[in-house]
Design a protein around this motif. Structure first.
Motif, PDB file in Angstrom:
ATOM      1  N   ASP A  20       4.200 -10.127  -1.971  1.00  0.00           N
ATOM      2  CA  ASP A  20       2.799 -10.430  -1.674  1.00  0.00           C
ATOM      3  C   ASP A  20       2.611 -10.732  -0.189  1.00  0.00           C
ATOM      4  O   ASP A  20       1.685 -10.232   0.454  1.00  0.00           O
ATOM      5  CB  ASP A  20       2.342 -11.615  -2.525  1.00  0.00           C
ATOM      6  N   ARG A  21       3.508 -11.529   0.368  1.00  0.00           N
ATOM      7  CA  ARG A  21       3.405 -11.898   1.783  1.00  0.00           C
ATOM      8  C   ARG A  21       3.636 -10.711   2.721  1.00  0.00           C
ATOM      9  O   ARG A  21       3.103 -10.680   3.826  1.00  0.00           O
ATOM     10  CB  ARG A  21       4.405 -13.011   2.130  1.00  0.00           C
ATOM     11  N   GLN A  22       4.420  -9.744   2.297  1.00  0.00           N
ATOM     12  CA  GLN A  22       4.821  -8.667   3.207  1.00  0.00           C
ATOM     13  C   GLN A  22       4.329  -7.278   2.801  1.00  0.00           C
ATOM     14  O   GLN A  22       4.707  -6.292   3.422  1.00  0.00           O
ATOM     15  CB  GLN A  22       6.334  -8.645   3.335  1.00  0.00           C
ATOM     16  N   LEU A  23       3.459  -7.198   1.806  1.00  0.00           N
ATOM     17  CA  LEU A  23       3.074  -5.884   1.299  1.00  0.00           C
ATOM     18  C   LEU A  23       2.401  -5.019   2.357  1.00  0.00           C
ATOM     19  O   LEU A  23       2.697  -3.830   2.472  1.00  0.00           O
ATOM     20  CB  LEU A  23       2.171  -6.014   0.066  1.00  0.00           C
ATOM     21  N   ASP A  24       1.516  -5.599   3.149  1.00  0.00           N
ATOM     22  CA  ASP A  24       0.843  -4.794   4.171  1.00  0.00           C
ATOM     23  C   ASP A  24       1.840  -4.230   5.179  1.00  0.00           C
ATOM     24  O   ASP A  24       1.731  -3.081   5.605  1.00  0.00           O
ATOM     25  CB  ASP A  24      -0.234  -5.618   4.867  1.00  0.00           C
ATOM     26  N   VAL A  25       2.842  -5.022   5.541  1.00  0.00           N
ATOM     27  CA  VAL A  25       3.899  -4.557   6.443  1.00  0.00           C
ATOM     28  C   VAL A  25       4.721  -3.463   5.764  1.00  0.00           C
ATOM     29  O   VAL A  25       5.068  -2.457   6.384  1.00  0.00           O
ATOM     30  CB  VAL A  25       4.803  -5.733   6.883  1.00  0.00           C
ATOM     31  N   LEU A  26       5.004  -3.646   4.480  1.00  0.00           N
ATOM     32  CA  LEU A  26       5.763  -2.631   3.745  1.00  0.00           C
ATOM     33  C   LEU A  26       4.992  -1.315   3.690  1.00  0.00           C
ATOM     34  O   LEU A  26       5.573  -0.241   3.834  1.00  0.00           O
ATOM     35  CB  LEU A  26       6.078  -3.125   2.326  1.00  0.00           C
ATOM     36  N   ALA A  36       0.537   4.343  -3.524  1.00  0.00           N
ATOM     37  CA  ALA A  36       0.961   4.457  -4.917  1.00  0.00           C
ATOM     38  C   ALA A  36       2.477   4.636  -5.013  1.00  0.00           C
ATOM     39  O   ALA A  36       3.129   4.069  -5.888  1.00  0.00           O
ATOM     40  CB  ALA A  36       0.245   5.612  -5.610  1.00  0.00           C
ATOM     41  N   GLU A  37       3.027   5.398  -4.095  1.00  0.00           N
ATOM     42  CA  GLU A  37       4.477   5.618  -4.080  1.00  0.00           C
ATOM     43  C   GLU A  37       5.215   4.331  -3.709  1.00  0.00           C
ATOM     44  O   GLU A  37       6.246   4.001  -4.298  1.00  0.00           O
ATOM     45  CB  GLU A  37       4.831   6.741  -3.118  1.00  0.00           C
ATOM     46  N   VAL A  38       4.666   3.579  -2.739  1.00  0.00           N
ATOM     47  CA  VAL A  38       5.252   2.288  -2.377  1.00  0.00           C
ATOM     48  C   VAL A  38       5.225   1.366  -3.587  1.00  0.00           C
ATOM     49  O   VAL A  38       6.222   0.730  -3.929  1.00  0.00           O
ATOM     50  CB  VAL A  38       4.500   1.646  -1.179  1.00  0.00           C
ATOM     51  N   TRP A  39       4.067   1.301  -4.241  1.00  0.00           N
ATOM     52  CA  TRP A  39       3.904   0.452  -5.428  1.00  0.00           C
ATOM     53  C   TRP A  39       4.918   0.833  -6.503  1.00  0.00           C
ATOM     54  O   TRP A  39       5.600  -0.016  -7.063  1.00  0.00           O
ATOM     55  CB  TRP A  39       2.485   0.584  -5.971  1.00  0.00           C
ATOM     56  N   SER A  40       5.027   2.116  -6.758  1.00  0.00           N
ATOM     57  CA  SER A  40       5.948   2.604  -7.786  1.00  0.00           C
ATOM     58  C   SER A  40       7.393   2.241  -7.462  1.00  0.00           C
ATOM     59  O   SER A  40       8.150   1.797  -8.334  1.00  0.00           O
ATOM     60  CB  SER A  40       5.802   4.119  -7.922  1.00  0.00           C
ATOM     61  N   ASN A  41       7.780   2.418  -6.211  1.00  0.00           N
ATOM     62  CA  ASN A  41       9.153   2.104  -5.800  1.00  0.00           C
ATOM     63  C   ASN A  41       9.447   0.609  -5.919  1.00  0.00           C
ATOM     64  O   ASN A  41      10.509   0.218  -6.415  1.00  0.00           O
ATOM     65  CB  ASN A  41       9.405   2.577  -4.369  1.00  0.00           C
ATOM     66  N   LEU A  42       8.514  -0.230  -5.454  1.00  0.00           N
ATOM     67  CA  LEU A  42       8.719  -1.679  -5.542  1.00  0.00           C
ATOM     68  C   LEU A  42       8.734  -2.156  -6.993  1.00  0.00           C
ATOM     69  O   LEU A  42       9.572  -2.979  -7.371  1.00  0.00           O
ATOM     70  CB  LEU A  42       7.635  -2.420  -4.754  1.00  0.00           C
TER      71      LEU A  42
END
Length: 76
Positions: A20-26, A36-42
């Motif tokens: 949550d703290r680093q999602l925008d950086v990720l 969506a791909e980032v979400w799926s991978n995480l």
């Protein structure tokens, strides 16, 4: 006795809080083609660390985090 291969709920909560703290950086640093791909991978990685009985709990926590960040501007 808990399986040592899986994380405790406390550890899972800490992981989701860190995401949550680093999602925008990720999102910005990811080579993934889309959010969506980032979400799926995480989500996939987090679920691998969770015991089967914790999957729904982790998924719901992650889903809330991703929805909260959904209104953030897309990375270029």
């Amino acid at each position: 006795m808990p399986n040592a291969a899986f994380r405790s709920r406390q550890e899972l909560d800490a992981m989701v809080d860190q995401i949550d703290r680093q999602l925008d950086v990720l999102y910005q640093a990811s080579a993934a083609a889309s959010r969506a791909e980032v979400w799926s991978n995480l989500a996939g990685a987090a679920l691998k660390l969770a015991a089967p009985e914790d999957h729904e709990y982790v998924y719901e926590r992650l889903h809330a985090v991703f929805r909260a960040h959904q209104s953030a501007p897309a990375s270029p």
